[in-house]
Design an enzyme around this catalytic site. Structure first.
Site, mmCIF file in Angstrom:
data_model
loop_
_atom_site.group_PDB
_atom_site.id
_atom_site.type_symbol
_atom_site.label_atom_id
_atom_site.label_comp_id
_atom_site.label_asym_id
_atom_site.label_seq_id
_atom_site.Cartn_x
_atom_site.Cartn_y
_atom_site.Cartn_z
ATOM 1 N N SER A 50 6.757 26.547 -37.926
ATOM 2 C CA SER A 50 7.874 26.655 -38.891
ATOM 3 C C SER A 50 7.262 25.985 -40.130
ATOM 4 O O SER A 50 6.490 25.234 -40.182
ATOM 5 C CB SER A 50 9.152 25.937 -38.464
ATOM 6 O OG SER A 50 9.460 26.581 -37.372
HETATM 7 N N1 SAH Z 1 9.360 24.534 -33.813
HETATM 8 C C1 SAH Z 1 8.113 25.426 -33.313
HETATM 9 C C2 SAH Z 1 8.296 26.900 -33.660
HETATM 10 C C3 SAH Z 1 7.574 27.622 -32.901
HETATM 11 S S1 SAH Z 1 7.815 29.334 -32.982
HETATM 12 C C4 SAH Z 1 6.980 24.785 -34.494
HETATM 13 O O1 SAH Z 1 7.199 24.627 -35.557
HETATM 14 O O2 SAH Z 1 5.762 24.884 -33.954
HETATM 15 C C5 SAH Z 1 9.056 29.640 -31.749
HETATM 16 C C6 SAH Z 1 8.412 29.444 -30.533
HETATM 17 O O3 SAH Z 1 9.616 29.697 -29.394
HETATM 18 C C7 SAH Z 1 7.372 30.273 -29.976
HETATM 19 O O4 SAH Z 1 6.096 29.359 -29.747
HETATM 20 C C8 SAH Z 1 7.725 31.054 -29.014
HETATM 21 O O5 SAH Z 1 6.522 31.239 -27.935
HETATM 22 C C9 SAH Z 1 8.782 30.265 -28.219
HETATM 23 N N2 SAH Z 1 9.893 30.921 -27.389
HETATM 24 C C10 SAH Z 1 10.494 32.282 -27.805
HETATM 25 N N3 SAH Z 1 11.144 32.604 -26.818
HETATM 26 C C11 SAH Z 1 11.155 31.564 -26.003
HETATM 27 C C12 SAH Z 1 11.819 31.207 -24.649
HETATM 28 N N4 SAH Z 1 12.732 32.256 -23.988
HETATM 29 N N5 SAH Z 1 11.622 30.128 -23.850
HETATM 30 C C13 SAH Z 1 10.749 29.185 -24.484
HETATM 31 N N6 SAH Z 1 10.193 29.344 -25.663
HETATM 32 C C14 SAH Z 1 10.350 30.397 -26.347
#
Ligand code: SAH
Length: 215
Positions: A50
């Site tokens: 993000s």
């Molecule tokens: N806060 C993190 C955001 C990563 S993007 C950062 O800033 O690094 C959102 C993340 O949610 C992705 O890595 C994706 O793989 C994960 N995601 C999506 N659906 C999910 C689920 N059902 N369970 C666990 N993780 C999930």
């Protein structure tokens, strides 16, 4: 970068600026990606880290629920950046738990955290990152004072509501194409107060297969 976010009024909390200065974003972005640009960046597997202003916004919304000794859950922990910030705020007596469904991202997030100022907390065990479907939460360390969801859900998963402590707060993007960052406060009687902080654009909270297919 932090000064910039303060200048534009995104960061107003001293605690949040300290934490974001201590947890260096450079440890969390892939090699060759500029760490201090205020924009989301691709991290592979159709996921992104993000933008710093979103990390700051979520940390500020959760600040009162990230006091030393409290329990925090970070769903869709991705690079591990926010999980590391949570761990620093709740300290060694608290608990910061990341849940991410792509095993490769869990492995790389652990390497990122090991390079960061949160490394001792990972070693001691107050910070952990797990492979799992975040829609089910992580019951082992529930109830949580703070829950952050880093991917947009079509609706708020019941398991996450159940794992929120009375007095606890969840921050979760809700919607499909148009999404609102919702703030969910669980009152002492178990009822919920929900409001929208801002419009956002996150990747979906979905199944691993759907994400790897590109939805
Ligand atoms: N806060 C993190 C955001 C990563 S993007 C950062 O800033 O690094 C959102 C993340 O949610 C992705 O890595 C994706 O793989 C994960 N995601 C999506 N659906 C999910 C689920 N059902 N369970 C666990 N993780 C999930």
């Amino acid at each position: 970068m932090v000064e910039h976010l303060q200048h534009y009024g995104v960061i107003t909390s001293k605690k949040v600026s300290e934490v974001m200065e201590t947890i260096d974003r450079a440890c969390f972005v892939p090699d060759g990606t500029p760490p201090y640009v205020d924009s989301p960046m691709a991290i592979g597997y159709n996921a992104t880290i993000s933008a710093p202003h979103m990390h700051a916004t979520c940390l500020q919304l959760l600040e009162e629920n990230l006091k030393p000794g409290m329990h925090a859950l970070d769903i869709g922990s991705g690079t591990g950046y926010l999980t590391a910030c949570f761990a620093l705020m709740v300290g060694p007596q608290g608990r910061a738990v990341g849940v991410e469904h792509i095993p490769e991202l869990v492995a790389s997030s652990i390497q990122n955290i090991e390079k960061s100022a949160a490394a001792p907390l990972l070693k001691e065990g107050s910070l952990s990152v797990h492979v799992g479907d975040g829609r089910k939460g992580w019951p082992e360390f529930a109830p949580y004072d703070a829950i952050h969801v880093g991917a947009a859900a079509p609706e708020i998963p019941q398991a996450l509501i159940d794992q929120l402590k009375p007095g606890g707060r969840m921050v979760i993007p809700v919607g499909n194409i148009f999404q609102d960052l919702k703030v969910v406060d669980k009152n002492q009687d178990g009822s919920l107060s929900v409001w929208s902080e801002t419009s956002v654009r996150y990747v979906p909270l979905t199944s691993r297969d759907a994400q790897l297919r590109g939805w």
